[in-house]
Design an enzyme around this catalytic site. Structure first.
Site, PDB file in Angstrom:
ATOM      1  N   SER A  13       0.806  -1.217   0.000  1.00 13.08           N
ATOM      2  CA  SER A  13       0.000   0.000   0.000  1.00 13.08           C
ATOM      3  C   SER A  13       0.841   1.269   0.000  1.00 13.08           C
ATOM      4  O   SER A  13       0.313   2.362  -0.178  1.00 13.08           O
ATOM      5  CB  SER A  13      -0.907   0.011   1.233  1.00 13.08           C
ATOM      6  OG  SER A  13      -0.122   0.139   2.418  1.00 13.08           O
ATOM      7  N   GLY A  14       2.146   1.105   0.229  1.00 15.10           N
ATOM      8  CA  GLY A  14       2.997   2.273   0.375  1.00 15.10           C
ATOM      9  C   GLY A  14       3.124   2.710   1.817  1.00 15.10           C
ATOM     10  O   GLY A  14       3.799   3.701   2.118  1.00 15.10           O
ATOM     11  N   ASP A  17       3.164  -0.724   7.413  1.00 15.70           N
ATOM     12  CA  ASP A  17       2.743  -2.070   7.802  1.00 15.70           C
ATOM     13  C   ASP A  17       2.969  -3.087   6.683  1.00 15.70           C
ATOM     14  O   ASP A  17       3.555  -4.153   6.902  1.00 15.70           O
ATOM     15  CB  ASP A  17       1.274  -2.067   8.224  1.00 15.70           C
ATOM     16  CG  ASP A  17       1.010  -1.123   9.380  1.00 15.70           C
ATOM     17  OD1 ASP A  17       1.878  -1.030  10.275  1.00 15.70           O
ATOM     18  OD2 ASP A  17      -0.046  -0.465   9.389  1.00 15.70           O
ATOM     19  N   SER A  18       2.525  -2.767   5.476  1.00 12.54           N
ATOM     20  CA  SER A  18       2.737  -3.685   4.363  1.00 12.54           C
ATOM     21  C   SER A  18       4.213  -3.755   3.988  1.00 12.54           C
ATOM     22  O   SER A  18       4.705  -4.802   3.548  1.00 12.54           O
ATOM     23  CB  SER A  18       1.901  -3.267   3.152  1.00 12.54           C
ATOM     24  OG  SER A  18       2.255  -1.981   2.691  1.00 12.54           O
ATOM     25  N   CYS A 102     -14.698  -3.637   1.160  1.00 16.01           N
ATOM     26  CA  CYS A 102     -13.513  -3.658   0.296  1.00 16.01           C
ATOM     27  C   CYS A 102     -12.707  -4.931   0.551  1.00 16.01           C
ATOM     28  O   CYS A 102     -12.256  -5.594  -0.388  1.00 16.01           O
ATOM     29  CB  CYS A 102     -12.648  -2.429   0.553  1.00 16.01           C
ATOM     30  SG  CYS A 102     -11.162  -2.366  -0.485  1.00 16.01           S
ATOM     31  N   CYS A 204     -11.716   3.790   2.879  1.00 16.95           N
ATOM     32  CA  CYS A 204     -10.826   2.791   2.297  1.00 16.95           C
ATOM     33  C   CYS A 204     -10.465   3.128   0.852  1.00 16.95           C
ATOM     34  O   CYS A 204     -11.334   3.259  -0.006  1.00 16.95           O
ATOM     35  CB  CYS A 204     -11.506   1.426   2.368  1.00 16.95           C
ATOM     36  SG  CYS A 204     -10.535   0.072   1.696  1.00 16.95           S
TER      37      CYS A 204
END
Length: 319
Positions: A13-14, A17-18, A102, A204
């Site tokens: 996602s940038g 966390d990801s 989502c 979201c």
């Protein structure tokens, strides 16, 4: 994690966390492919497209940790399956949660299928703060969705309607960590640009917006009255019940106390408000709900119904 898992697609996602999720998997020796989902490409009120900025950050992270980055476009699907639902629910007087839908319809359905079928991944990872535990009985495996270690960042509510088939092939690498630990790992890996990035908030994939200005572009304002539930007197005006939800505080000028939304009427556009957050009109003993979504087999339903019948004063009605 199964030893058969070799290739993992990580949703990028940038955000931090990801980024750390991908870093942890790469350091464990897995073949990691980063994938950026573009679900919303309309510029905000200032002319900025948040998706473009997030894609740049995802590219920076993937280059830094040494994994490839792909992009998949679900803009049309997001509009049809998530955003249109959001607008229709607001028009009907409800307060929908776009993150849940989502996750259910895009991230853990279309994205999962893309990762497993197109990219031939063995598993899919995301940066959600949640955990998965697998247990077996005589007939099948049951997957339990558990809260993350960091109670302030728990995201299981937003994952509550994802299918069991997705949980079977899903990994949440940061679920066993606190946010502070995640940020430290990112800093140690030299991802300073991501560590300093503001926390993503808002709708979201749409991001932080002035909700009133944003929603007015999609729902025509319908003026109505705030009515005091105690004496039926008008205490203010609003631009539509879709802008308010039950329990929300109303900033009404010239009133001796704060008012909170008790009821909304879509037909008349009247909103009943109660003075004080502990007013009796704000409390109920009955919950009306749609059919529950159960990740595992129906026996879970019996256990939950039993729990409510012996542990709560609430009754559950399923219309």
């Amino acid at each position: 994690m199964s030893s058969a898992v070799k290739k993992i697609v990580c949703a990028m996602s940038g955000g931090v966390d990801s980024s750390v999720a991908a870093l942890l998997l790469k350091n464990k020796g897995f073949q990691v492919l980063g994938v950026f989902m573009r679900n919303w490409d309309i510029a905000d009120e200032k002319g900025h497209c948040q998706a473009d900025h997030d894609k740049e950050d995802a590219e920076y992270v993937c280059k830094k940790i040494g994994i490839p980055l792909f992009e998949v476009n679900f803009v049309k699907e997001y509009w049809n399956n998530v955003f249109s639902y959001l607008i229709n629910e607001y028009k009907a007087g409800y307060t929908p949660n776009p993150d849940i839908h989502c996750n259910k319809n895009i991230k853990f359905d279309l994205f999962f299928k893309h990762a497993l079928q197109k990219l031939k991944a063995d598993a899919v990872a995301t940066g959600h703060y949640a955990r998965i535990v697998c247990s077996s009985d005589s007939s099948q495996k049951n997957f339990r969705l558990l809260k993350g270690i960091d109670k302030q960042k728990d995201q299981t509510f937003f994952l509550s309607q994802i299918p069991k088939s997705s949980l079977e092939k899903c990994i949440f690498p940061v679920g066993e960590m606190t946010k502070d630990t995640v940020k430290k790992l990112a800093a140690d890996a030299g991802l300073d640009r991501i560590v300093k990035k503001k926390e993503s908030v808002g709708i979201c994939f749409i991001g932080r917006r002035n909700f009133q200005e944003f929603i007015d572009d999609y729902i025509e304002p319908q003026h109505g009255n705030f009515i005091n539930v105690e004496n039926n007197q008008i205490v203010g005006q609003h631009k539509g019940v879709h802008c308010w939800t039950i329990g929300q505080r109303c900033a009404l000028s010239g009133q001796p106390s704060a008012f909170y939304v008790a009821e909304r009427n879509v037909e008349t556009q009247d909103i009943l408000v109660a003075p004080g957050r502990m007013h009796p009109a704000l409390f109920h003993q009955t919950v009306v709900t749609e059919a529950p979504y159960w990740i595992n087999k129906p026996s879970s339903v019996l256990k939950m119904v039993k729990y409510f019948s012996v542990s709560s004063d609430f009754s559950i009605e399923n219309p």
